[in-house]
Design a protein around this motif. Structure first.
Motif, short mmCIF file in Angstrom:
data_model
loop_
_atom_site.label_atom_id
_atom_site.label_comp_id
_atom_site.label_asym_id
_atom_site.label_seq_id
_atom_site.Cartn_x
_atom_site.Cartn_y
_atom_site.Cartn_z
N ARG A 1 0.62 85.00 67.38
CA ARG A 1 1.70 85.65 66.56
C ARG A 1 3.04 85.98 67.33
O ARG A 1 4.21 85.69 67.14
N GLN A 2 2.65 86.53 68.61
CA GLN A 2 3.64 87.01 69.44
C GLN A 2 4.28 85.71 69.90
O GLN A 2 5.56 85.75 70.25
N LEU A 3 3.53 84.79 70.40
CA LEU A 3 4.05 83.70 71.09
C LEU A 3 4.96 82.74 69.89
O LEU A 3 5.87 82.24 70.53
N MET A 4 4.89 82.76 68.68
CA MET A 4 5.59 82.26 67.60
C MET A 4 6.89 83.03 67.37
O MET A 4 7.64 82.09 66.81
N SER A 5 6.92 84.18 67.37
CA SER A 5 7.70 84.75 66.89
C SER A 5 9.35 84.55 67.25
O SER A 5 9.97 84.61 66.35
N PRO A 6 9.66 84.30 68.59
CA PRO A 6 10.64 83.98 69.14
C PRO A 6 11.24 82.65 68.58
O PRO A 6 12.49 82.52 68.46
N SER A 7 10.37 81.85 67.77
CA SER A 7 10.87 80.52 67.54
C SER A 7 11.46 80.95 65.99
O SER A 7 12.38 80.05 65.36
N PHE A 8 11.25 81.91 65.33
CA PHE A 8 12.02 82.37 63.96
C PHE A 8 13.07 83.43 64.20
O PHE A 8 13.05 84.12 63.26
N SER A 9 13.40 83.73 65.51
CA SER A 9 14.60 84.77 65.70
C SER A 9 15.92 84.40 64.95
O SER A 9 16.27 83.20 64.36
N THR A 10 16.73 85.36 64.90
CA THR A 10 18.06 85.13 64.33
C THR A 10 18.86 84.03 64.85
O THR A 10 19.38 83.31 64.30
N GLY A 11 18.55 84.10 66.33
CA GLY A 11 19.43 83.00 67.01
C GLY A 11 18.94 81.70 66.91
O GLY A 11 19.55 80.81 66.60
#
Length: 524
Positions: free
Chosen positions: A126-136
């Protein structure tokens, strides 16, 4: 001489007889070993038949026995739409209910998807995937969503000009898979509006597919016995209890395995033309952790500790396959139901159109314009209320907990019937009526937040929720500013006819919806 065909048939019959005999033994022991009843935990105990499809079953239990009931499946199972209990399970006491009680008995990498992972594996992925769905990331993705939405709008326009009906789920499925192919994997899936799907879209639509009536009812039976089903799939290697279709599994495994190898090679060579997508972010993490592990091995003779941020090739493929399915089900299914309800309610459709004309000034709606489409968002949420992509979710109790007069014992499964929560008259008066005003600010403020959970709630909230809303809003803008969707005597369903739902896998109408489309007299 021996007859090979007869021998083969005999062997198949013997294998099937052995399976049924094994099942009979399992059923006998599993139904007779548990004498425990839920009354001791302050909950009404009910008995259910073996062949019961879960969603209609939860509806029946809620209607007959109230908001909370207990039953015995493979483990004690609590079914509840009590929002106070659910607040504890999903949010306040999450660490005790971190895992889902259901699993994915498959030989496909799909079973390694974050939706099914438990404990530290879930937290790590989950932690590894989270940046892929960031606002940017979402801002960069929006360009691809806009491209696909324009094609979707043109497909509806074409149907309006030719007088043909839109096959809703077929077309919205092409839209959602086109987006996920490009934004997650850098691939082209350009079949929006075409009669035939491209291969990527076809396999995405058919990751799960009931292969026969026998398979469906047998798998339905096996849902009650997870460990036995897992034994059939993983130990005996049987195919029919595996929910993932062989064709889709082989296609995506081969496609993603090759893509991972190519991207690893390109990154090792220092290529400046790396993809900026979901798959690349996971591949980069894998390369970094593989390098860290190799360095650790060189520097010490001890076995190196597994890095906290690490991911295997199989896990990369698992997250990718799960992302494909989740994107298809959430976006395609919700968009198709939203359009159906708008066709069924032309006054609501006209109100959405007027809002689009007032707010959207660009060919491609900007993020600011999308944020001001309040009534459109209410329509989407009311659609998700009536037709959540997942009709229920589950949790597993690690330790016993007591909330008020009810105890959830250790090891018990908690079933959260999202569909029944969303249709509870205590939360939504006249719940079968499609009314977007339920989600205006005034009405939302009066309602318990747990009364609307189409994406779950708490730390396991769907990671792709914001992307789903983005795709739904842009897709609806590009369709509704150009055409009107309608029901008449030739559509499916016809005007004033109700749809019948099928919950064998995901929410589906028994008869696929086909709408009439008419060009607007004035477009905005």
């Amino acid at each position: 001489m021996d007859n090979p065909a007869a021998s083969s048939s005999l062997g198949a019959n013997t294998s099937m007889a052995l399976i049924f005999a094994t099942v009979a033994i399992v059923v006998y022991f599993m139904t007779n070993r548990r004498r425990e009843r839920w009354e001791k935990y302050g909950v009404k105990h009910v008995k259910i038949g073996i062949h019961r499809i879960p969603v209609p079953l939860w509806e029946e239990l809620m209607q007959k026995h109230g908001p909370t009931v207990g039953l015995i499946r493979e483990v004690p199972t609590l079914v509840t739409r009590d929002l106070d209990i659910l607040k504890q399970v999903l949010v306040k006491d999450f660490n005790n209910f971190v895992n889902r009680s259901d699993n994915m008995p498959t030989r496909s990498p799909f079973g390694k998807g974050v939706f099914f992972l438990k404990d530290n594996d879930w937290k790590r992925i989950r932690q590894l995937m989270s940046p892929s769905f960031s606002t940017g990331k979402l801002k960069r993705i929006s360009t691809h969503v806009q491209d696909a939405a324009r094609s979707l709008g043109k497909a509806f326009e074409k149907c309006a000009r030719t007088g043909t009906h839109v096959k809703l789920l077929h077309t919205t499925g092409q839209y959602s898979t086109s987006i996920i192919a490009k934004t997650a994997f850098g691939l082209q899936a350009d079949s929006i509006g075409e009669e035939e799907d491209d291969h990527f879209t076809y396999c995405a639509k058919n990751i799960f597919k009931t292969r026969s009536k026998f398979s469906f009812f047998f798998v339905l039976f096996l849902i009650r016995f997870k460990r036995f089903r897992s034994f059939l799939v993983h130990n005996l290697g049987l195919y029919f209890p595996d929910p993932c279709t062989k064709g889709s599994r082989e296609y995506f495994t081969a496609l993603l395995t090759d893509a991972i190898k190519e991207r690893e090679a390109a990154e090792h060579m220092g290529s400046r033309h790396q993809h900026n997508d979901f798959l690349q972010s996971l591949v980069s993490i894998k390369i970094a952790t593989d390098a860290a592990a190799a360095k650790s091995t060189e520097e010490t003779t001890n076995v190196p500790a597994v890095p906290k941020k690490t991911i295997t090739s199989e896990e990369v493929i698992g997250q990718s396959m799960l992302t494909i399915l989740a994107a298809f089900e959430t976006t395609a299914s919700t968009l198709h139901f939203a359009l159906f309800k708008l066709a069924e309610n032309p006054d609501i459709q006209e109100k959405v159109f007027q809002e689009i004309c007032e707010v959207v000034e660009h060919d491609d709606p900007t993020n600011d314009e999308l944020s001001r489409l309040h009534y459109l968002e209410q329509v989407i949420k009311e659609t998700l209320r009536l037709y959540p992509a997942l009709a229920f979710i589950t949790r597993e109790a690690q330790e016993s907990r007591t909330y008020g007069s009810i105890t959830i014992p250790a090891g018990a499964a908690v079933v959260i019937p999202i569909r029944e929560i969303h249709r509870d008259p205590a939360n939504y008066p006249d719940p079968e009526t499609f009314d977007p005003e339920r989600f205006n600010e005034e009405n939302k403020a009066k309602r318990n937040p747990l009364a609307f959970i189409p994406f779950g709630q708490g730390p396991r909230l769907c990671i792709g929720m914001r992307l789903a809303y983005l795709e739904l809003k842009i897709g609806l803008v590009q369709i509704l500013r150009k055409v009107q969707v309608e029901l008449n005597e030739t559509t499916v369903p016809s005007k004033d006819e109700k749809i019948t739902m099928d919950y064998k896998s995901f929410p589906r109408p028994v008869k696929p919806i086909q709408l009439a489309v008419r060009l607007r007299d004035e477009q905005c």
